[in-house]
Design a protein around this motif. Structure first.
Motif, PDB file in Angstrom:
ATOM      1  N   ALA A 130       0.837  -1.203   0.000  1.00 51.16           N
ATOM      2  CA  ALA A 130       0.000   0.000   0.000  1.00 51.16           C
ATOM      3  C   ALA A 130       0.871   1.252   0.000  1.00 51.16           C
ATOM      4  N   SER A 131       0.724   2.071  -1.041  1.00 49.92           N
ATOM      5  CA  SER A 131       1.416   3.360  -1.089  1.00 49.92           C
ATOM      6  C   SER A 131       0.585   4.440  -0.413  1.00 49.92           C
ATOM      7  N   ALA A 132      -0.739   4.299  -0.463  1.00 52.00           N
ATOM      8  CA  ALA A 132      -1.643   5.252   0.173  1.00 52.00           C
ATOM      9  C   ALA A 132      -2.999   4.597   0.335  1.00 52.00           C
ATOM     10  N   ILE A 133      -3.797   5.131   1.267  1.00 55.33           N
ATOM     11  CA  ILE A 133      -5.161   4.663   1.495  1.00 55.33           C
ATOM     12  C   ILE A 133      -6.102   5.856   1.357  1.00 55.33           C
ATOM     13  N   VAL A 134      -7.210   5.636   0.662  1.00 51.37           N
ATOM     14  CA  VAL A 134      -8.228   6.671   0.495  1.00 51.37           C
ATOM     15  C   VAL A 134      -9.481   6.251   1.265  1.00 51.37           C
ATOM     16  N   ILE A 135      -9.991   7.153   2.107  1.00 54.88           N
ATOM     17  CA  ILE A 135     -11.268   6.951   2.787  1.00 54.88           C
ATOM     18  C   ILE A 135     -12.215   8.006   2.240  1.00 54.88           C
ATOM     19  N   ALA A 136     -13.112   7.601   1.358  1.00 54.34           N
ATOM     20  CA  ALA A 136     -13.928   8.542   0.593  1.00 54.34           C
ATOM     21  C   ALA A 136     -15.362   8.583   1.113  1.00 54.34           C
ATOM     22  N   GLY A 137     -15.611   9.503   2.044  1.00 53.85           N
ATOM     23  CA  GLY A 137     -16.969   9.756   2.496  1.00 53.85           C
ATOM     24  C   GLY A 137     -17.606   8.630   3.273  1.00 53.85           C
ATOM     25  N   ALA A 138     -16.932   8.104   4.290  1.00 61.16           N
ATOM     26  CA  ALA A 138     -17.486   7.008   5.093  1.00 61.16           C
ATOM     27  C   ALA A 138     -18.799   7.440   5.746  1.00 61.16           C
ATOM     28  N   GLN A 139     -19.812   6.576   5.663  1.00 64.06           N
ATOM     29  CA  GLN A 139     -21.118   6.871   6.247  1.00 64.06           C
ATOM     30  C   GLN A 139     -21.263   6.311   7.662  1.00 64.06           C
ATOM     31  N   THR A 140     -20.439   5.330   8.010  1.00 60.62           N
ATOM     32  CA  THR A 140     -20.411   4.796   9.368  1.00 60.62           C
ATOM     33  C   THR A 140     -18.970   4.807   9.870  1.00 60.62           C
ATOM     34  N   ASP A 141     -18.819   4.680  11.171  1.00 59.41           N
ATOM     35  CA  ASP A 141     -17.507   4.843  11.777  1.00 59.41           C
ATOM     36  C   ASP A 141     -16.645   3.592  11.636  1.00 59.41           C
ATOM     37  N   LEU A 142     -15.351   3.781  11.815  1.00 56.63           N
ATOM     38  CA  LEU A 142     -14.415   2.660  11.868  1.00 56.63           C
ATOM     39  C   LEU A 142     -14.653   1.858  13.134  1.00 56.63           C
ATOM     40  N   GLU A 143     -14.381   0.565  13.059  1.00 55.26           N
ATOM     41  CA  GLU A 143     -14.344  -0.218  14.279  1.00 55.26           C
ATOM     42  C   GLU A 143     -13.072   0.127  15.058  1.00 55.26           C
ATOM     43  N   GLU A 144     -13.094  -0.131  16.355  1.00 57.77           N
ATOM     44  CA  GLU A 144     -11.942   0.207  17.187  1.00 57.77           C
ATOM     45  C   GLU A 144     -10.680  -0.487  16.692  1.00 57.77           C
ATOM     46  N   ARG A 145     -10.807  -1.739  16.278  1.00 54.68           N
ATOM     47  CA  ARG A 145      -9.651  -2.476  15.767  1.00 54.68           C
ATOM     48  C   ARG A 145      -9.142  -1.867  14.470  1.00 54.68           C
ATOM     49  N   GLU A 146     -10.062  -1.483  13.570  1.00 53.97           N
ATOM     50  CA  GLU A 146      -9.662  -0.876  12.307  1.00 53.97           C
ATOM     51  C   GLU A 146      -8.943   0.449  12.530  1.00 53.97           C
ATOM     52  N   ALA A 147      -9.455   1.252  13.466  1.00 51.30           N
ATOM     53  CA  ALA A 147      -8.811   2.525  13.772  1.00 51.30           C
ATOM     54  C   ALA A 147      -7.396   2.307  14.299  1.00 51.30           C
ATOM     55  N   ALA A 148      -7.226   1.253  15.121  1.00 51.83           N
ATOM     56  CA  ALA A 148      -5.895   0.947  15.654  1.00 51.83           C
ATOM     57  C   ALA A 148      -4.944   0.523  14.540  1.00 51.83           C
ATOM     58  N   VAL A 149      -5.440  -0.285  13.601  1.00 52.44           N
ATOM     59  CA  VAL A 149      -4.605  -0.745  12.481  1.00 52.44           C
ATOM     60  C   VAL A 149      -4.162   0.444  11.625  1.00 52.44           C
ATOM     61  N   LEU A 150      -5.110   1.321  11.293  1.00 54.63           N
ATOM     62  CA  LEU A 150      -4.779   2.479  10.461  1.00 54.63           C
ATOM     63  C   LEU A 150      -3.884   3.455  11.208  1.00 54.63           C
ATOM     64  N   GLY A 151      -4.113   3.619  12.516  1.00 48.75           N
ATOM     65  CA  GLY A 151      -3.270   4.505  13.307  1.00 48.75           C
ATOM     66  C   GLY A 151      -1.830   4.035  13.355  1.00 48.75           C
ATOM     67  N   ALA A 152      -1.637   2.729  13.524  1.00 48.83           N
ATOM     68  CA  ALA A 152      -0.280   2.176  13.540  1.00 48.83           C
ATOM     69  C   ALA A 152       0.391   2.348  12.187  1.00 48.83           C
ATOM     70  N   TRP A 153      -0.393   2.173  11.139  1.00 45.32           N
ATOM     71  CA  TRP A 153       0.159   2.320   9.782  1.00 45.32           C
ATOM     72  C   TRP A 153       0.573   3.761   9.520  1.00 45.32           C
ATOM     73  N   LEU A 154      -0.232   4.723   9.971  1.00 41.64           N
ATOM     74  CA  LEU A 154       0.116   6.130   9.800  1.00 41.64           C
ATOM     75  C   LEU A 154       1.379   6.483  10.593  1.00 41.64           C
ATOM     76  N   ARG A 155       1.469   5.990  11.810  1.00 44.18           N
ATOM     77  CA  ARG A 155       2.650   6.293  12.626  1.00 44.18           C
ATOM     78  C   ARG A 155       3.920   5.711  12.025  1.00 44.18           C
ATOM     79  N   ALA A 156       3.760   4.653  11.224  1.00 33.28           N
ATOM     80  CA  ALA A 156       4.922   4.033  10.564  1.00 33.28           C
ATOM     81  C   ALA A 156       5.274   4.714   9.249  1.00 33.28           C
TER      82      ALA A 156
END
Length: 266
Positions: A130-156
């Protein structure tokens, strides 16, 4: 080095190229070659055509010329053959690259990058390519686990483009952005307009592209229109400084607009 070959006049050279590049047809094609790699571009790829006149014996009508983008993409793919991958997150009502964001996905492809969907429902990691991730207009929230995965990826060092849906309740997604110094505000950007017999509220926001940002340099000084509900963004400067994050605002609403916190949801 450019070589022009007329297949009706230089039959021998045309046949050599046809055999070398395994071509079925030599009419109106462009062959790019670099360091032993090649790309074949058909003239049909270099524009958008209206083909309806063909049914009546007419010629196709050129609607838009895309040759510059197509050639640039072809040359980039030869110079840097390892294509990057941009993932569009799905599973939360986001816009898909195949339909709602088709033009956007096409523009990404023209930059020698592939576009793929991404679901984190059954995965605890972001794909390694993955070079980049696009989140285009989410209508519902991320799950707590998904947010943790994306947060770790951003910090890296991961890269993410988020298109917020102001009418959606997405606190975990907002928190993910806040950890990077970007604070979505609970407001609606609007202005008042004087009508003949009353004062109206204008929710379509006119904004200007700000200068001195490389990513929007070609749009510098242009006015953009954000239709429908629009929320403003704040910035956590102390957090950004402590985390060594550089914040670069790209667009700013016109002076008459403000962020109204006492608004009626639409």
């Amino acid at each position: 080095r450019v070589e022009y070959v007329d297949p009706t006049r230089n039959i021998q050279r045309a046949q050599e190229l046809k055999a070398k590049y395994n071509l079925a047809d030599l009419d109106s094609v462009l062959i790019l070659e670099y360091d032993g790699r090649h790309r074949v571009v058909n003239i049909a790829e270099m524009g958008e055509f209206d083909l309806s006149p063909v049914a009546q014996g007419g010629a196709p009508v050129l609607l838009a010329f895309r040759g510059e983008q197509v050639l640039a993409s072809a040359m980039m793919s030869l110079i840097t053959p390892e294509a990057e991958t941009v993932y569009f997150l799905e599973g939360h009502g986001e816009a898909s690259p195949g339909r709602q964001t088709g033009k956007f996905a096409e523009a990404i492809s023209l930059q020698n990058a592939s576009v793929k969907p991404l679901s984190l429902a059954g995965s605890d990691t972001v794909p390694s390519d993955a070079s980049a991730i696009v989140i285009a207009g989410a209508q519902t929230d991320l799950e707590e686990r998904e947010a943790a995965v994306l947060g770790a990826w951003l910090r890296a060092g991961g890269k993410m483009l988020v298109l917020l849906n102001p009418n959606a309740a997405t606190p975990r997604l907002h928190s993910l952005l806040s950890n990077s110094g970007i604070v979505p505000r609970n407001d609606r950007v609007l202005r008042l307009i004087e009508l003949p017999f009353a004062t109206g509220i204008l929710r379509d926001v006119t904004a200007q592209v700000l200068p001195n940002a490389e990513i929007t340099r070609r749009l510098e000084g242009m006015n953009l229109l954000f239709t429908g509900a629009t929320q403003s963004l704040g910035f956590d400067a102390p957090l950004a400084e402590s985390e060594k994050i550089r914040i670069r605002p790209l667009v700013q609403a016109a002076e008459e607009f403000w962020g109204e916190t006492d608004y009626a949801p639409n």
